[in-house]
Design a protein around this motif. Structure first.
Motif, PDB file in Angstrom:
ATOM      1  N   GLY A  30     -73.422  20.148 103.384  1.00 18.84           N
ATOM      2  CA  GLY A  30     -72.179  19.442 103.710  1.00 18.84           C
ATOM      3  C   GLY A  30     -72.014  19.210 105.206  1.00 18.84           C
ATOM      4  N   GLU A  31     -70.798  18.922 105.619  1.00 17.83           N
ATOM      5  CA  GLU A  31     -70.519  18.669 107.038  1.00 17.83           C
ATOM      6  C   GLU A  31     -70.842  19.927 107.843  1.00 17.83           C
ATOM      7  OE1 GLU A  31     -67.126  15.203 106.892  1.00 17.83           O
ATOM      8  OE2 GLU A  31     -66.429  17.261 107.073  1.00 17.83           O
ATOM      9  N   GLY A  32     -71.683  19.757 108.863  1.00 22.86           N
ATOM     10  CA  GLY A  32     -72.229  20.935 109.528  1.00 22.86           C
ATOM     11  C   GLY A  32     -71.599  21.347 110.840  1.00 22.86           C
ATOM     12  N   GLU A  33     -70.632  20.570 111.341  1.00 29.97           N
ATOM     13  CA  GLU A  33     -70.131  20.837 112.693  1.00 29.97           C
ATOM     14  C   GLU A  33     -69.625  22.278 112.864  1.00 29.97           C
ATOM     15  OE1 GLU A  33     -70.062  16.448 112.126  1.00 29.97           O
ATOM     16  OE2 GLU A  33     -69.277  18.117 110.933  1.00 29.97           O
ATOM     17  N   GLU A  34     -68.696  22.698 112.012  1.00 27.08           N
ATOM     18  CA  GLU A  34     -68.088  24.018 112.171  1.00 27.08           C
ATOM     19  C   GLU A  34     -69.064  25.125 111.799  1.00 27.08           C
ATOM     20  OE1 GLU A  34     -64.777  23.430 109.616  1.00 27.08           O
ATOM     21  OE2 GLU A  34     -63.526  22.487 111.156  1.00 27.08           O
ATOM     22  N   ALA A  35     -69.833  24.916 110.721  1.00 28.86           N
ATOM     23  CA  ALA A  35     -70.763  25.942 110.254  1.00 28.86           C
ATOM     24  C   ALA A  35     -71.880  26.194 111.271  1.00 28.86           C
ATOM     25  CB  ALA A  35     -71.355  25.524 108.912  1.00 28.86           C
TER      26      ALA A  35
ATOM     27  N   GLU B 299     -70.605  28.213 114.191  1.00 26.65           N
ATOM     28  CA  GLU B 299     -70.395  29.598 113.767  1.00 26.65           C
ATOM     29  C   GLU B 299     -71.734  30.332 113.637  1.00 26.65           C
ATOM     30  OE1 GLU B 299     -67.942  31.895 110.219  1.00 26.65           O
ATOM     31  OE2 GLU B 299     -67.597  29.733 110.498  1.00 26.65           O
ATOM     32  N   PHE B 300     -72.736  29.663 113.087  1.00 29.51           N
ATOM     33  CA  PHE B 300     -74.069  30.254 112.939  1.00 29.51           C
ATOM     34  C   PHE B 300     -74.681  30.569 114.309  1.00 29.51           C
ATOM     35  CE2 PHE B 300     -78.703  29.505 112.794  1.00 29.51           C
ATOM     36  CZ  PHE B 300     -79.082  30.499 111.900  1.00 29.51           C
ATOM     37  N   CYS B 301     -74.636  29.602 115.216  1.00 29.74           N
ATOM     38  CA  CYS B 301     -75.230  29.796 116.544  1.00 29.74           C
ATOM     39  C   CYS B 301     -74.511  30.896 117.320  1.00 29.74           C
ATOM     40  CB  CYS B 301     -75.225  28.483 117.327  1.00 29.74           C
ATOM     41  SG  CYS B 301     -76.341  27.249 116.641  1.00 29.74           S
ATOM     42  N   ARG B 302     -73.211  30.954 117.171  1.00 27.76           N
ATOM     43  CA  ARG B 302     -72.439  32.021 117.820  1.00 27.76           C
ATOM     44  C   ARG B 302     -72.843  33.384 117.268  1.00 27.76           C
ATOM     45  NH1 ARG B 302     -70.565  30.690 121.984  1.00 27.76           N
ATOM     46  NH2 ARG B 302     -68.926  29.264 121.368  1.00 27.76           N
ATOM     47  N   ALA B 303     -73.030  33.468 115.956  1.00 29.01           N
ATOM     48  CA  ALA B 303     -73.449  34.733 115.335  1.00 29.01           C
ATOM     49  C   ALA B 303     -74.829  35.157 115.833  1.00 29.01           C
ATOM     50  CB  ALA B 303     -73.434  34.598 113.816  1.00 29.01           C
ATOM     51  N   VAL B 304     -75.752  34.195 115.940  1.00 29.49           N
ATOM     52  CA  VAL B 304     -77.096  34.500 116.450  1.00 29.49           C
ATOM     53  C   VAL B 304     -77.005  34.984 117.895  1.00 29.49           C
ATOM     54  CG1 VAL B 304     -79.355  33.527 117.049  1.00 29.49           C
ATOM     55  CG2 VAL B 304     -78.263  32.904 114.874  1.00 29.49           C
ATOM     56  N   GLN B 305     -76.207  34.281 118.682  1.00 29.74           N
ATOM     57  CA  GLN B 305     -76.042  34.625 120.098  1.00 29.74           C
ATOM     58  C   GLN B 305     -75.498  36.053 120.263  1.00 29.74           C
ATOM     59  OE1 GLN B 305     -72.812  32.610 122.187  1.00 29.74           O
ATOM     60  NE2 GLN B 305     -74.158  32.213 123.921  1.00 29.74           N
ATOM     61  N   GLU B 306     -74.532  36.393 119.418  1.00 30.13           N
ATOM     62  CA  GLU B 306     -73.868  37.701 119.530  1.00 30.13           C
ATOM     63  C   GLU B 306     -74.493  38.751 118.618  1.00 30.13           C
ATOM     64  OE1 GLU B 306     -69.785  36.779 118.750  1.00 30.13           O
ATOM     65  OE2 GLU B 306     -69.556  35.575 120.580  1.00 30.13           O
ATOM     66  N   LYS B 307     -75.632  38.382 117.986  1.00 31.17           N
ATOM     67  CA  LYS B 307     -76.361  39.300 117.094  1.00 31.17           C
ATOM     68  C   LYS B 307     -75.457  39.841 115.977  1.00 31.17           C
ATOM     69  CE  LYS B 307     -79.909  40.673 120.438  1.00 31.17           C
ATOM     70  NZ  LYS B 307     -79.657  39.558 121.359  1.00 31.17           N
TER      71      LYS B 307
ATOM     72  N   ARG C  22     -69.442  30.138 105.607  1.00 32.69           N
ATOM     73  CA  ARG C  22     -69.247  29.049 104.640  1.00 32.69           C
ATOM     74  C   ARG C  22     -70.168  27.870 104.954  1.00 32.69           C
ATOM     75  NH1 ARG C  22     -63.054  27.661 104.847  1.00 32.69           N
ATOM     76  NH2 ARG C  22     -63.466  28.145 107.035  1.00 32.69           N
ATOM     77  N   ASN C  23     -70.638  27.218 103.916  1.00 23.02           N
ATOM     78  CA  ASN C  23     -71.600  26.097 103.935  1.00 23.02           C
ATOM     79  C   ASN C  23     -73.054  26.559 103.944  1.00 23.02           C
ATOM     80  OD1 ASN C  23     -69.079  24.805 104.630  1.00 23.02           O
ATOM     81  ND2 ASN C  23     -70.220  23.005 105.264  1.00 23.02           N
ATOM     82  N   LEU C  24     -73.309  27.821 104.273  1.00 24.87           N
ATOM     83  CA  LEU C  24     -74.688  28.283 104.362  1.00 24.87           C
ATOM     84  C   LEU C  24     -75.178  28.896 103.053  1.00 24.87           C
ATOM     85  CD1 LEU C  24     -74.956  30.014 107.864  1.00 24.87           C
ATOM     86  CD2 LEU C  24     -74.997  27.576 107.294  1.00 24.87           C
ATOM     87  N   TRP C  25     -76.456  28.634 102.741  1.00 24.05           N
ATOM     88  CA  TRP C  25     -77.209  29.401 101.750  1.00 24.05           C
ATOM     89  C   TRP C  25     -78.223  30.222 102.549  1.00 24.05           C
ATOM     90  CZ3 TRP C  25     -78.821  26.764  96.532  1.00 24.05           C
ATOM     91  CH2 TRP C  25     -77.663  26.323  95.858  1.00 24.05           C
TER      92      TRP C  25
END
Length: 319
Positions: free
Chosen positions: A113-118, A121-129, A136-139
């Motif tokens: 789906g629309e990926g802007e917010e997801a 959020e994903f990149c922030r999680a990776v950055q902050e470990k 949401r939106n991720l499998w």
């Protein structure tokens, strides 16, 4: 974050612009991330691709692809395993065929789906470990199982999105600019029609707020976006709007056409449907500087067109 975008399945090996990737890059930059792009406009070998990966040296690798590119891009996905960083896959194919994507062993995370917010959020999680398994939106593959997170609602106010990041594509090198002297934009998202050959009906079903599936930017905000683009690329001769049906919302199109004539005034081309074009709309096209319109007829046979393809368009309207 480095995007990998492939368009070498096209008929000609010309570098082409992709609005989705350009917008995702803009959103990431808005949130403080750095972005770059590996643009696969021709099929390159493993050594060359791995050299590109090391040159960009990303913390996150983001693949984006449609269904026609999934088979040829698999080898690049495999080659990218040499880079021990988090990877995420998005675009139309992961959205509408998630099971097929997750069956391919190297793919661990997809965004549907629309990926802007997801993606932010994903990149922030990776950055902050931090744990990204439940975004949401991720499998996400997790110890032999797939965590299938729900899809977040559609972004209803398109005015909240940033302007496109043309620079990540080196727009001045693309066929859009070099061959056509053209700047491309999009005013809307979603289509209300249910043509049987299109994935639109599958996309719409994904979202909890699907009644908001068709959305337009406000005319004033869209004009500001166009003017910003023209400041960056003043030498373009025309504009191209990639919306499925530019005149779908008359409350958008009529005031937009009036503003465009006064504040932009360059020739443009767009897509539309025969059943949307009234005399008033045709006059607005003429007045505002529309140079050409792409209209899908699909078939001259009414049964094929309306029963098989569900175009819901009379021959008289087309004529």
């Amino acid at each position: 974050i480095t995007f990998v975008f492939a368009d070498f399945a096209a008929a000609s090996n010309n570098k082409k612009f992709h609005i989705g990737v350009a917008l995702l890059s803009a959103v990431l930059k808005q949130h403080g991330f750095q972005t770059s792009l590996i643009h696969l406009f021709e099929d390159i070998g493993e050594a060359h691709f791995i050299q590109e990966l090391h040159k960009h040296s990303p913390d996150v690798l983001a693949f984006s692809y449609n269904s026609n590119i999934f088979r040829p891009i698999k080898k690049y996905i495999q080659w990218a395993e040499v880079l021990k960083v988090q990877k995420i896959h998005g675009g139309l194919h992961p959205t509408i065929a998630p099971e097929e994507c997750m069956e391919f062993a190297p793919i661990q995370v997809i965004c549907r789906g629309e990926g802007e917010e997801a993606l932010v959020e994903f990149c922030r999680a990776v950055q902050e470990k931090k744990d990204f398994r439940f975004i949401r939106n991720l499998w996400v593959k997790d110890q032999g199982k797939i965590i299938k997170n729900p899809i977040r609602p559609l972004i209803e106010d398109l005015d909240t999105l940033p302007f496109l990041d043309y620079e990540v594509f080196n727009y001045h090198e693309l066929a859009n600019y070099v061959d056509f002297k053209q700047l491309v934009f999009m005013a809307s998202r979603g289509c209300p029609y249910q043509c049987t050959y299109c994935c639109n009906h599958s996309l719409k079903k994904l979202y909890p707020n699907q009644e908001k599936y068709v959305r337009f930017k406000t005319p004033g905000r869209f004009i500001e976006e166009i003017k910003d683009g023209l400041k960056r690329y003043p030498n373009v001769e025309s504009l191209r709007f990639f919306d499925d049906t530019l005149t779908l919302n008359k409350d958008f199109f009529i005031p937009f056409a009036n503003l465009y004539k006064k504040e932009v005034g360059r020739p443009y081309s767009c897509n539309d449907r025969a059943n949307q074009i009234t005399r008033e709309i045709a006059e607005k096209f003429k007045e505002s500087g529309c140079a050409s319109i792409d209209i899908g007829i699909e078939s001259g046979n009414e049964k094929i067109r309306n029963v098989v393809m569900k175009r819901h368009m009379k021959t008289e309207q087309i004529i």
